[in-house]
Design an enzyme around this catalytic site. Structure first.
Site, PDB file in Angstrom:
ATOM      1  N   THR A 103     -21.280  70.440 119.393  1.00 29.18           N
ATOM      2  CA  THR A 103     -22.332  69.797 119.234  1.00 29.18           C
ATOM      3  C   THR A 103     -23.617  70.751 119.976  1.00 29.18           C
ATOM      4  O   THR A 103     -24.757  70.840 119.400  1.00 29.18           O
ATOM      5  CB  THR A 103     -22.459  68.370 119.176  1.00 29.18           C
ATOM      6  N   TRP A 115     -24.017  74.211 119.369  1.00 30.01           N
ATOM      7  CA  TRP A 115     -24.613  74.496 118.064  1.00 30.01           C
ATOM      8  C   TRP A 115     -26.198  74.356 117.880  1.00 30.01           C
ATOM      9  O   TRP A 115     -26.811  75.300 117.010  1.00 30.01           O
ATOM     10  CB  TRP A 115     -24.218  73.363 116.894  1.00 30.01           C
ATOM     11  N   HIS A 116     -26.970  73.820 118.828  1.00 25.85           N
ATOM     12  CA  HIS A 116     -28.316  73.511 118.705  1.00 25.85           C
ATOM     13  C   HIS A 116     -28.821  74.620 119.296  1.00 25.85           C
ATOM     14  O   HIS A 116     -30.250  74.702 119.206  1.00 25.85           O
ATOM     15  CB  HIS A 116     -28.731  72.204 119.161  1.00 25.85           C
ATOM     16  N   GLY A 117     -28.357  75.512 119.975  1.00 30.88           N
ATOM     17  CA  GLY A 117     -28.887  76.778 120.911  1.00 30.88           C
ATOM     18  C   GLY A 117     -27.903  77.113 121.663  1.00 30.88           C
ATOM     19  O   GLY A 117     -26.998  76.577 122.349  1.00 30.88           O
TER      20      GLY A 117
END
Lengths: 357, 460
Positions: free
Chosen positions: B314, B317-319
């Site tokens: 997670t 996934w955001h960067g």
């Protein structure tokens, strides 16, 4: 009813878009003091994404009544407590300041420039004076919105003068900070009052008379050029009912010849008063090399000024003292002002710029 | 193309809707597909081919999976290949430079970075595509035989670049058949205007203060707090605003996407927060990673390992950056503590909310700062490393208190509860219509006027 609303939601934006494309384009926004994107400017390439950027910009720039809407938006923002609009602080009594924080200053570049000035002074032996002008918000810090972030002038000046021990650095903060009238309400430059205060400091640095805090005053013949000046900061904040500034200057005497980048220009270019940027009245604005010759000057001496636009309104005070003044502005020439300086065989050099430039 | 732009609001959306409503149903999906590709190509002229490739790969993977239904080994191989292609593409574009820097950093390898531009929305549409092939493999949905309908699903512009992650199973029925419903379209417009207002009026304005405060550095505790609250509200209004706009446009077209946010800042624990924040991502990871790994069914140690995997994923996934990994692991630690303490520690309601808000605030600092050192500095400032307050604090308080008050109000459900009390009828409709028109007009003016219109998801 809901279908009507749905239709409106589709039709209203389309009508707006159509009006933007069909109505004639404006190429300049006087209030914002900038060129606008017109349909003819949408030339970019789709693959590079330039076309998309151009179209977006075109729609924004040609949006009906955009300056009025911006002005309304900024009014609402002020009511909601905003002290900063588009990079301008709204200070006491509606006085506008250019917002410049420590993070925005390229300190390393400023010091590098100072070191070059120092080596010029040291190698040439010509007397060099430096007048780093404090931005209005630095000199009139009491007039800024309380607590508004602003760069540290004292610290910067200290480093600057330490980097050029062979140069006589003049600290203008105290005399320019003495009166709010030393800066325009709607422009980032100094007024004629500010010019006079700085001139007294310049004289006193040459050993003539006291500076302003020493109680020295000066009486000159004042020429009012216009009384309806809305400057660069007005164009940023765009607040309605902003008062006008008056542009005043010295009524110069004598047969002064001004050459800017090879072409003769007026010392006071009155045609600039018809346009938006009325500060351009001084020698028609910024040029790379401006040569001012005054055969009637008190001395047959040459002064080179390494400058930015602050010098444009200051130079009238000096034309009586020097038969030739060369103003060099790095931002408008191919060469380098400091390298070029020696070729004019100056008797004296003045570095006159806003400290952040 | 982004929603908060003049081109989208004045040209793309009205032209798209006009044609969409006029066309017979049979070709509505084709128009949706075409418009979505234009929408994507507007910002990513080259990467639109990547998107088309993704559509093709998934389409054929789905068809083959249904052809080989019953042959477990063949299906497994197909699924593996298809997942590998997707995750591989995502990894290649998003993480290769991160990996190369990590290798260079650890071994001094001096490898050259690839410097690839990240295709916008790749993380969103890759996850959508994966949900489709996995669900076909599991037999949850049948494969889509119509390439145009399938392409319309993968590329559907409302949720293409900033979510929510719409699963194929949620829209399969409506892809085949949906009818125009004035009530639903009306709700969609209201929802779109609310989302636009959240993004343009609140998020962008709050973001400007965060940018300024975080750039200055060395701020005292209260100024840092103002900055961090501004960012917390910015990312909430930006992200949930995008989701609202997506859900709203979806309704105008006859789709019903599931909710993505549910007043996350009203949560009473981090566990609760993640049930309310970016719900479609959390449920995606639960459905396709956590539960397949065994979830909570294989004992506590294994559950904790599963949580670790999910939250590390997670995070990145955001960067592709250490701070995002760290951010994910930060939540892993908090969630694990909450799991272990559940039922053993009793806190009063207010304490739970304060704990949650402080924990989330700190998480956003980790999220928004460029590296862990900067995050550490700012968290230090938040807890008083540079004193409590100074003149600048008052300046920021004066300049953004109205905005903060509005932001805090709308991050709770108070306004929605008040609106619910209004009896449905003409008066309520009129109130909602006026609100929508006002939000739309103000947002449009801000879009026209403002140079500051950040896109927060360029690293997602």
């Amino acid at each position: 009813m809901k279908k009507v609303f749905l239709s409106l939601f589709i039709i209203a934006p389309l009508l707006l878009a159509a009006s933007i494309f069909l109505l004639p384009d404006a190429s300049f926004s006087p209030d914002e003091n900038r060129m606008l994107k017109t349909a003819a400017d949408i030339r970019g390439d789709v693959l590079s994404g330039d076309f998309q950027t151009d179209l977006e910009k075109y729609l924004s720039d040609q949006f009906p009544m955009r300056a009025a809407l911006k002005s309304a938006e900024n009014t609402v923002r002020t009511v909601l407590g905003a002290n900063e609009l588009g990079g301008a602080y709204v200070g006491n009594g509606g006085r506008l300041f250019q917002k410049i924080t420590d993070e925005e200053i390229d300190k390393a570049a400023i010091i590098r420039f100072a070191e070059r000035v120092e080596s010029f002074a040291k190698e040439s032996g010509v007397p060099v004076y430096a007048m780093p002008v404090p931005s209005a918000g630095a000199a009139l810090d009491g007039e800024l919105p309380y607590g508004a972030p602003f760069y540290d002038f004292d610290g910067l000046l200290h480093e600057l003068s330490a980097a050029m021990p062979s140069v006589k650095t003049i600290n203008l903060k105290k005399s320019l900070g003495a009166s709010a009238d030393n800066y325009y309400l709607t422009d980032h430059h100094w007024t004629f009052d500010g010019v006079l205060a700085a001139y007294l400091e310049w004289k006193s640095a040459h050993g003539e008379g006291q500076n302003t805090s020493g109680g020295e005053t000066i009486t000159v013949e004042v020429l009012t050029l216009c009384e309806n000046f809305h400057g660069t900061l007005y164009s940023k904040a765009l607040l309605p009912q902003t008062p006008f500034d008056a542009i005043k200057t010295l009524a110069v005497k004598g047969n002064i010849k001004v050459t800017a980048d090879g072409a003769e220009v007026s010392f006071y270019d009155l045609s600039a008063l018809e346009g938006k940027d009325k500060y351009n009245v001084f020698q028609g604005g910024n040029h790379g090399i401006v040569i001012i010759e005054n055969p009637d000057a008190a001395n047959k001496r040459t002064l080179v000024i390494i400058k930015d636009s602050f010098a444009n309104s200051f130079v009238p005070m000096l034309v009586g003292d020097f038969s030739k003044i060369v103003m060099l502005d790095d931002r408008y020439m191919l060469g380098d002002a400091l390298t070029l300086t020696a070729s004019y065989a100056p008797d004296e050099v003045l570095v006159l710029k806003e400290i952040i430039n | 193309m982004v929603f908060s732009s003049a081109v989208f609001l004045l040209i793309f959306l009205p032209v798209f809707l006009t044609v969409y409503y006029l066309l017979p149903f049979k070709i509505k999906n084709a128009w949706l597909l075409l418009a979505s590709l234009v929408f994507y190509a507007w910002g990513e002229p080259v990467y639109v081919f990547l998107m088309m490739g993704s559509i093709a790969v998934n389409y054929f993977a789905g068809l083959l999976l249904s052809r080989f239904a019953g042959h477990r080994a063949a299906m497994r191989a197909l699924l593996t290949v298809s997942v590998a292609v997707h995750v591989g593409a995502l990894f290649f574009f998003k993480y290769s430079d991160f990996l190369i820097s990590a290798i260079n950093g650890s071994f001094g390898a001096g490898l050259r970075l690839m410097g690839l531009a990240l295709p916008i929305g790749i993380s969103f549409y890759t996850f959508q595509a994966l949900s489709y092939v996995i669900d076909v493999y599991r037999g949850k949905v049948s494969a889509q035989k119509n390439l145009i309908d399938f392409g319309a699903y993968i590329s559907m512009f409302p949720q293409l670049i900033a979510g929510p992650i719409v699963r194929y199973s949620d829209v399969a029925a409506r892809l085949r058949e949906r009818s125009f419903d004035a009530d639903r379209a009306f709700c969609g417009i209201l929802r779109f205007c609310v989302g636009l207002g959240k993004k343009v009026l609140l998020a962008n304005s709050l973001g400007a203060f965060w940018e300024e405060i975080s750039a200055a550095g060395g701020a005292p505790a209260m100024t840092t707090l103002i900055g961090a609250v501004c960012f917390s509200l910015q990312i909430y209004f930006d992200f949930s605003g995008y989701s609202d706009m997506a859900i709203g446009i979806g309704r105008m077209l006859g789709f019903e996407f599931s909710e993505n946010f549910n007043y996350p800042y009203m949560a009473k624990s981090i566990t609760d927060f993640w049930r309310r924040w970016h719900i479609s991502l959390g449920s995606w990871f639960r459905e396709y990673v956590y539960i397949p790994l065994g979830g909570s069914r294989k004992g506590l140690p294994r559950q904790i390992l599963n949580l670790l995997i999910v939250w590390a994923l997670t995070g990145i996934w955001h960067g592709a950056g250490w701070n995002f990994l760290f951010w994910g692991l930060y939540f892993f630690v908090l969630l694990t503590i909450e799991k272990i303490c559940a039922g053993r520690v009793r806190l009063p309601g207010a304490a739970k909310r304060i704990y949650t808000l402080v924990a989330v605030l700190v998480s956003w600092i980790i999220f928004a700062t460029p590296d862990i050192g900067a995050a550490g500095n700012m968290i230090g400032n938040l807890f008083g490393a540079n004193g409590f307050a100074n003149a600048g604090t008052l300046y920021y308080l004066r300049n953004c208190s109205v905005l903060l008050a509005i932001g805090l109000l709308f991050s709770t459900n108070i306004v929605r509860r008040l609106l619910r009390r209004l009896a449905p009828g003409k008066a309520k409709s009129a109130v909602l219509e006026c609100a929508a028109v006002l939000l739309y007009a103000l947002s449009l003016i801000m879009v026209i006027n403002s140079a500051y219109n950040p896109f927060l998801y360029f690293r997602f």
